[in-house]
Write an enzyme that holds these catalytic residues in place. Sequence first.
Site, PDB file in Angstrom:
ATOM      1  N   SER A 115       0.824  -1.211   0.000  1.00 20.03           N
ATOM      2  CA  SER A 115       0.000   0.000   0.000  1.00 20.03           C
ATOM      3  C   SER A 115       0.858   1.262   0.000  1.00 20.03           C
ATOM      4  O   SER A 115       2.018   1.242   0.413  1.00 20.03           O
ATOM      5  CB  SER A 115      -0.899   0.028   1.240  1.00 20.03           C
ATOM      6  OG  SER A 115      -1.634  -1.158   1.337  1.00 20.03           O
TER       7      SER A 115
HETATM    8  N1  SAH Z   1      -0.101  -5.447   3.926  1.00 15.91           N
HETATM    9  C1  SAH Z   1       0.683  -5.705   2.739  1.00 15.91           C
HETATM   10  C2  SAH Z   1      -0.014  -5.372   1.439  1.00 15.91           C
HETATM   11  C3  SAH Z   1      -1.329  -6.010   1.282  1.00 15.91           C
HETATM   12  S1  SAH Z   1      -1.774  -6.442  -0.343  1.00 15.91           S
HETATM   13  C4  SAH Z   1       2.033  -5.005   2.811  1.00 15.91           C
HETATM   14  O1  SAH Z   1       2.290  -4.271   3.755  1.00 15.91           O
HETATM   15  O2  SAH Z   1       2.828  -5.211   1.899  1.00 15.91           O
HETATM   16  C5  SAH Z   1      -3.012  -7.604   0.122  1.00 15.91           C
HETATM   17  C6  SAH Z   1      -2.468  -8.961   0.457  1.00 15.91           C
HETATM   18  O3  SAH Z   1      -3.541  -9.751   0.958  1.00 15.91           O
HETATM   19  C7  SAH Z   1      -1.928  -9.695  -0.752  1.00 15.91           C
HETATM   20  O4  SAH Z   1      -0.621 -10.122  -0.511  1.00 15.91           O
HETATM   21  C8  SAH Z   1      -2.882 -10.881  -0.901  1.00 15.91           C
HETATM   22  O5  SAH Z   1      -2.270 -12.042  -1.413  1.00 15.91           O
HETATM   23  C9  SAH Z   1      -3.357 -11.074   0.525  1.00 15.91           C
HETATM   24  N2  SAH Z   1      -4.614 -11.802   0.697  1.00 15.91           N
HETATM   25  C10 SAH Z   1      -5.713 -11.772  -0.109  1.00 15.91           C
HETATM   26  N3  SAH Z   1      -6.675 -12.568   0.406  1.00 15.91           N
HETATM   27  C11 SAH Z   1      -6.185 -13.091   1.554  1.00 15.91           C
HETATM   28  C12 SAH Z   1      -6.689 -14.012   2.531  1.00 15.91           C
HETATM   29  N4  SAH Z   1      -7.918 -14.527   2.440  1.00 15.91           N
HETATM   30  N5  SAH Z   1      -5.905 -14.332   3.573  1.00 15.91           N
HETATM   31  C13 SAH Z   1      -4.647 -13.831   3.699  1.00 15.91           C
HETATM   32  N6  SAH Z   1      -4.113 -12.985   2.795  1.00 15.91           N
HETATM   33  C14 SAH Z   1      -4.866 -12.614   1.747  1.00 15.91           C
END
Ligand code: SAH
Length: 264
Positions: A115
Site C-alpha cells: 500500500s
Molecule cells: N499489507 C501488505 C499489502 C497487502 S496487499 C504489505 O504491507 O505489503 C493484500 C495482500 O492480501 C496480498 O498479498 C494478498 O495475497 C493477501 N490476501 C488476499 N486474500 C487473503 C486471505 N484470504 N488471507 C490472507 N491474505 C490474503
Amino acid sequence: MPESRVLICPDQTRTFPGHTLSGHFFVTCISRNQMKSLLIILTLVIFLPSGQEEVRNTRARSQMVKSQIVARGISDPATLRAMERVPRHLFVPVALAGSAYSDQPLPIGYNQTISQPFIVAYMTELSKPAKGKKALEIGTGSGYQAAVLAEIVDTVYTVEIVPELAREAASRLKILGYGNIVARYGDGYKGWPEHSPFDIILVTAAADHIPGPLKEQLAEGGRLVMPVGNPATVQELIVLTKRKGRITEQRLEPVRFVPLKRLK
Ligand code: SAH
C-alpha cells in the site's frame, strides 16, 4: 609473467625478485603505516557507497513522513516514529527500491501491491496501537504493514494466502530482526483463533463484508480496520470497535485495495 606478492617490512618500501619451486615472483615490501593506509582506503571503497545509500534512504523516509503523512493529518507519535524507522526500500522489489518512498502503492509480484505509505500510516493510527497490545494482520504481502505495527505493539500475527509471498515476507522479517512478528500462510478469512482475542485486527485486502470470524476474534475494547465495499472497484475504510461485547461501526475514507481471496 612473474606474479607479485606484498610483504609488510618495518620502515621500508622496496620491490625485489624472489622465487619458488613453481617460478619467479616479485616481492613488494611496504611499511606498517602504508599497510594501515591501504586498509583504510579499501574499507572506504567497500563501505562508503552503501553508507551513502543508507543516508539517502533515511533522508527520503523523513521527507516521506513530513510531506505525505504529517501534512495529511497523521499525528500519533508512535505511528510517525514507526514510519520513520521501517526501511520501506527493503520491502519492495530491488528494481523499485528507488521509488520506495514515493507517494504510491507499488507492485510486489503475484498481482499484489504494497500500500501507499499514507494508507499504511492511516490504518496504523486508526487501530490505536500501543505497547502491551496484540495485533492480527490479514494480508501480509511484503510484510511492511506488519513491521510498522511491530515497531509499536508487543506481538503481530500475520496471515498471507499466496504461499510465495508468505515465505518471502517471513524470511525478510526474520533477517530484519522482527522477532515479535509471527507470520504464516493461510486463508485469513478465518483469522487465527489459537492466538485470539486480538486488540487490533487490520485487514489489508478488500471484501464486501467483514468476515464473521474476525469480529469474533476481536478483544473487548479492540479495533478492527478494513476496506469494505466492491472489491473490484472502490471501498470504504471501516473501523469496528467492540465495547461490552457490542460492536459499533465507523465509516471513513474511500480507498482501493486488492480483493480478499478465499482458499477453495
Ligand atoms: N499489507 C501488505 C499489502 C497487502 S496487499 C504489505 O504491507 O505489503 C493484500 C495482500 O492480501 C496480498 O498479498 C494478498 O495475497 C493477501 N490476501 C488476499 N486474500 C487473503 C486471505 N484470504 N488471507 C490472507 N491474505 C490474503
